[in-house]
Design an enzyme around this catalytic site. Structure first.
Site, PDB file in Angstrom:
ATOM      1  N   ARG A  74       6.527  -0.278   0.782  1.00 26.59           N
ATOM      2  CA  ARG A  74       7.037   0.378  -0.425  1.00 26.59           C
ATOM      3  C   ARG A  74       8.427  -0.149  -0.797  1.00 26.59           C
ATOM      4  O   ARG A  74       9.117   0.444  -1.609  1.00 26.59           O
ATOM      5  CB  ARG A  74       7.077   1.897  -0.220  1.00 26.59           C
ATOM      6  CG  ARG A  74       5.693   2.538  -0.080  1.00 26.59           C
ATOM      7  CD  ARG A  74       5.757   4.020  -0.325  1.00 26.59           C
ATOM      8  NE  ARG A  74       4.484   4.681  -0.108  1.00 26.59           N
ATOM      9  CZ  ARG A  74       3.532   4.807  -1.025  1.00 26.59           C
ATOM     10  NH1 ARG A  74       3.707   4.301  -2.219  1.00 26.59           N
ATOM     11  NH2 ARG A  74       2.403   5.436  -0.752  1.00 26.59           N
ATOM     12  N   THR A 113       4.970  -0.231  -8.235  1.00 28.08           N
ATOM     13  CA  THR A 113       4.881  -1.700  -8.234  1.00 28.08           C
ATOM     14  C   THR A 113       4.994  -2.252  -9.653  1.00 28.08           C
ATOM     15  O   THR A 113       5.619  -3.297  -9.878  1.00 28.08           O
ATOM     16  CB  THR A 113       3.544  -2.132  -7.592  1.00 28.08           C
ATOM     17  OG1 THR A 113       3.488  -1.576  -6.291  1.00 28.08           O
ATOM     18  CG2 THR A 113       3.415  -3.641  -7.517  1.00 28.08           C
ATOM     19  N   ASP A 135      -4.714   7.333  -6.544  1.00 30.60           N
ATOM     20  CA  ASP A 135      -4.311   8.476  -7.383  1.00 30.60           C
ATOM     21  C   ASP A 135      -4.835   8.363  -8.821  1.00 30.60           C
ATOM     22  O   ASP A 135      -4.862   9.357  -9.546  1.00 30.60           O
ATOM     23  CB  ASP A 135      -2.776   8.580  -7.441  1.00 30.60           C
ATOM     24  CG  ASP A 135      -2.155   8.673  -6.069  1.00 30.60           C
ATOM     25  OD1 ASP A 135      -2.850   9.113  -5.139  1.00 30.60           O
ATOM     26  OD2 ASP A 135      -0.971   8.309  -5.921  1.00 30.60           O
ATOM     27  N   GLY A 178      -3.153  12.466  -4.188  1.00 27.96           N
ATOM     28  CA  GLY A 178      -3.143  12.300  -5.646  1.00 27.96           C
ATOM     29  C   GLY A 178      -1.746  12.254  -6.224  1.00 27.96           C
ATOM     30  O   GLY A 178      -1.579  12.193  -7.434  1.00 27.96           O
ATOM     31  N   GLN A 302      -8.282   9.290   3.267  1.00 26.55           N
ATOM     32  CA  GLN A 302      -8.799   8.997   1.924  1.00 26.55           C
ATOM     33  C   GLN A 302      -8.486   7.575   1.464  1.00 26.55           C
ATOM     34  O   GLN A 302      -9.026   7.103   0.482  1.00 26.55           O
ATOM     35  CB  GLN A 302      -8.185   9.977   0.907  1.00 26.55           C
ATOM     36  CG  GLN A 302      -8.594  11.404   1.164  1.00 26.55           C
ATOM     37  CD  GLN A 302      -7.638  12.393   0.505  1.00 26.55           C
ATOM     38  OE1 GLN A 302      -7.911  12.905  -0.558  1.00 26.55           O
ATOM     39  NE2 GLN A 302      -6.514  12.672   1.155  1.00 26.55           N
TER      40      GLN A 302
HETATM   41  O1  F6P Z   1      -0.043   6.707  -3.906  1.00 25.01           O
HETATM   42  C1  F6P Z   1      -1.011   6.846  -2.951  1.00 25.01           C
HETATM   43  C2  F6P Z   1      -0.682   7.948  -2.006  1.00 25.01           C
HETATM   44  O2  F6P Z   1      -1.691   7.992  -1.040  1.00 25.01           O
HETATM   45  C3  F6P Z   1      -0.460   9.326  -2.645  1.00 25.01           C
HETATM   46  O3  F6P Z   1      -1.671   9.967  -2.918  1.00 25.01           O
HETATM   47  C4  F6P Z   1       0.369  10.000  -1.585  1.00 25.01           C
HETATM   48  O4  F6P Z   1       1.172  10.998  -2.160  1.00 25.01           O
HETATM   49  C5  F6P Z   1       1.209   8.890  -1.031  1.00 25.01           C
HETATM   50  O5  F6P Z   1       0.536   7.688  -1.337  1.00 25.01           O
HETATM   51  C6  F6P Z   1       1.426   8.936   0.448  1.00 25.01           C
HETATM   52  O6  F6P Z   1       2.320   7.930   0.784  1.00 25.01           O
HETATM   53  P1  F6P Z   1       2.611   7.392   2.249  1.00 25.01           P
HETATM   54  O7  F6P Z   1       1.402   6.639   2.712  1.00 25.01           O
HETATM   55  O8  F6P Z   1       3.773   6.509   2.079  1.00 25.01           O
HETATM   56  O9  F6P Z   1       2.836   8.591   3.095  1.00 25.01           O
END
Ligand code: F6P
Length: 376
Positions: A74, A113, A135, A178, A302
């Site tokens: 990220r 992104t 999402d 989501g 998911q």
């Molecule tokens: O954007 C995809 C997602 O899975 C969202 O649904 C969720 O809020 C977030 O990423 C979780 O992020 P991480 O994997 O950084 O905990």
């Protein structure tokens, strides 16, 4: 002279990323005029020069693989953690783009992104993007790849929870991902016949949810399935969040560092508290209905595993259309799905917006038509 194409995947992983990498790579190599390299772990790999030259054997048999062979992160170009500090590494990234003699860079990712890619467009780099995220919240495209697979996984999980809820005469509250939109919860909720679906776009009233469950009890259904999007808010919490957000914006505008810190702290402490909001809802419903209640958080399950056929097709369509756009020099755009075809959407029209579930969306109407409680 061959053209040099770079690919990176950024943000949370999503089923279909490898299908997209394969499609870009294969169709580029098929022209006989393009060479393709992948940068590891998103923008960080481009900053650190961590690169892999892609060839046909690397691309074969990745179509069905979950995750991304390139890795992801990220990290943002302008706020990259380096030596314990957040640094603006945009210039380094641009230098590396030129060092690799890239003619184009394809960035595959979600809303964040698209924003980061636009920053590089502003620096003059030739960028195209593809929209992916479970999402389904990227503005400007009908759908993002990863969403269909995640909806399938969530649906299957809810189906399984249905039979245990039924056997134990329990409420099962299922938290679905989501981010701040309800596409996944709503889609999986409709597909699995959930009794209640709560999404961020419709702040919910807990008393109305409890009434819906009691009404089912009166009709002899001593169990209920409540699907809640991770970003859903009760009406009261929504009011508090709006207030805290306004306060933060005002404090920022005032330029007073003390009140800015105070507003930021209040916002963060509310956000922390909200991490347990689905557990609280489960407990409240137990108290209000007299039925036992359990919470299941589906989480990263998911996002994992093999992409659905629909996501493989979508990622292949978007990825394979890249070459045409690269050859035309159509940079600064996201390649989106629109109806039966792909279209280019200027990145400046995509960024800073989020595709939420419109309140008049047909999925909401269908859910209401079959008696699903939406908490309002
Ligand atoms: O954007 C995809 C997602 O899975 C969202 O649904 C969720 O809020 C977030 O990423 C979780 O992020 P991480 O994997 O950084 O905990």
């Amino acid at each position: 002279m061959n053209k040099h194409i770079g690919i990176l995947t950024a943000g949370g992983d999503s089923p279909g990323l490898n299908a997209a990498i394969r499609a870009i790579g294969k169709s580029a190599m098929d022209t006989g005029r393009m060479e393709v390299v992948g940068f590891k772990d998103g923008f960080r790999g481009l900053m650190e020069n961590r690169v892999m030259r892609l060839n046909r054997s690397m691309l074969s048999s990745i179509l069905t693989l979950g995750g991304t062979i390139l890795g992801t992160s990220r990290d943002k170009p302008h706020k990259m953690p380096v030596g314990g500090e957040l640094m603006d590494m945009t210039e380094v990234i641009c230098d590396n783009y030129y060092k690799h003699r890239l003619d184009a860079l394809v960035c595959i990712g979600g809303g964040g992104t698209q924003k980061n890619a636009f920053r590089l467009v502003e620096k003059g780099l030739n960028i195209l993007t593809l929209p992916k995220t479970i999402d389904n919240d990227v503005y400007g495209t009908d759908v993002t790849f990863g969403f269909d697979t995640a909806m399938e996984i969530a649906t299957e999980a809810i189906d399984r929870l249905h039979s245990t809820a039924h056997s134990h005469h329990r409420i099962i509250v299922i938290e679905v991902m989501g981010h701040n939109t309800g596409w996944l919860a709503l889609g999986a909720g409709i597909a699995s016949g959930a009794d209640v679906v709560l999404i961020p776009e419709i702040p919910y009233n807990t008393a109305i949810v409890a009434d819906a469950i009691r009404y089912r009890q009166q009709r002899g259904n001593n169990f209920s399935i409540v699907v809640i999007a991770e970003g859903a808010l009760s009406i009261d919490d929504k009011k508090v969040l709006d207030k805290l957000t306004n306060r933060k914006v005002q404090a920022k505008q005032s330029g007073d560092s003390k009140s800015r810190k105070k507003a930021q702290d209040a916002y963060l402490s509310f956000s922390k508290k909200r991490l347990t909001h689905t557990l609280q809802l489960s407990q409240q419903l137990e108290e209000m209905t007299g039925l036992e209640s359990r919470l299941t958080i589906l989480g990263h399950l998911q996002r994992g595993g093999t992409p659905s056929a629909t996501d493989r097709v979508l990622a292949t369509r978007l990825g394979s259309s890249c070459v045409k756009y690269i050859e035309n020099g159509d940079f600064g755009n996201m390649i989106a799905l629109r109806g039966d075809g792909t279209v280019l959407v200027p990145l400046q029209d995509v960024i800073g917006k989020r595709k939420v579930v419109p309140l008049d969306h047909s999925w909401l109407e269908s859910a209401r038509n079959v008696g699903t409680c939406l908490g309002d």
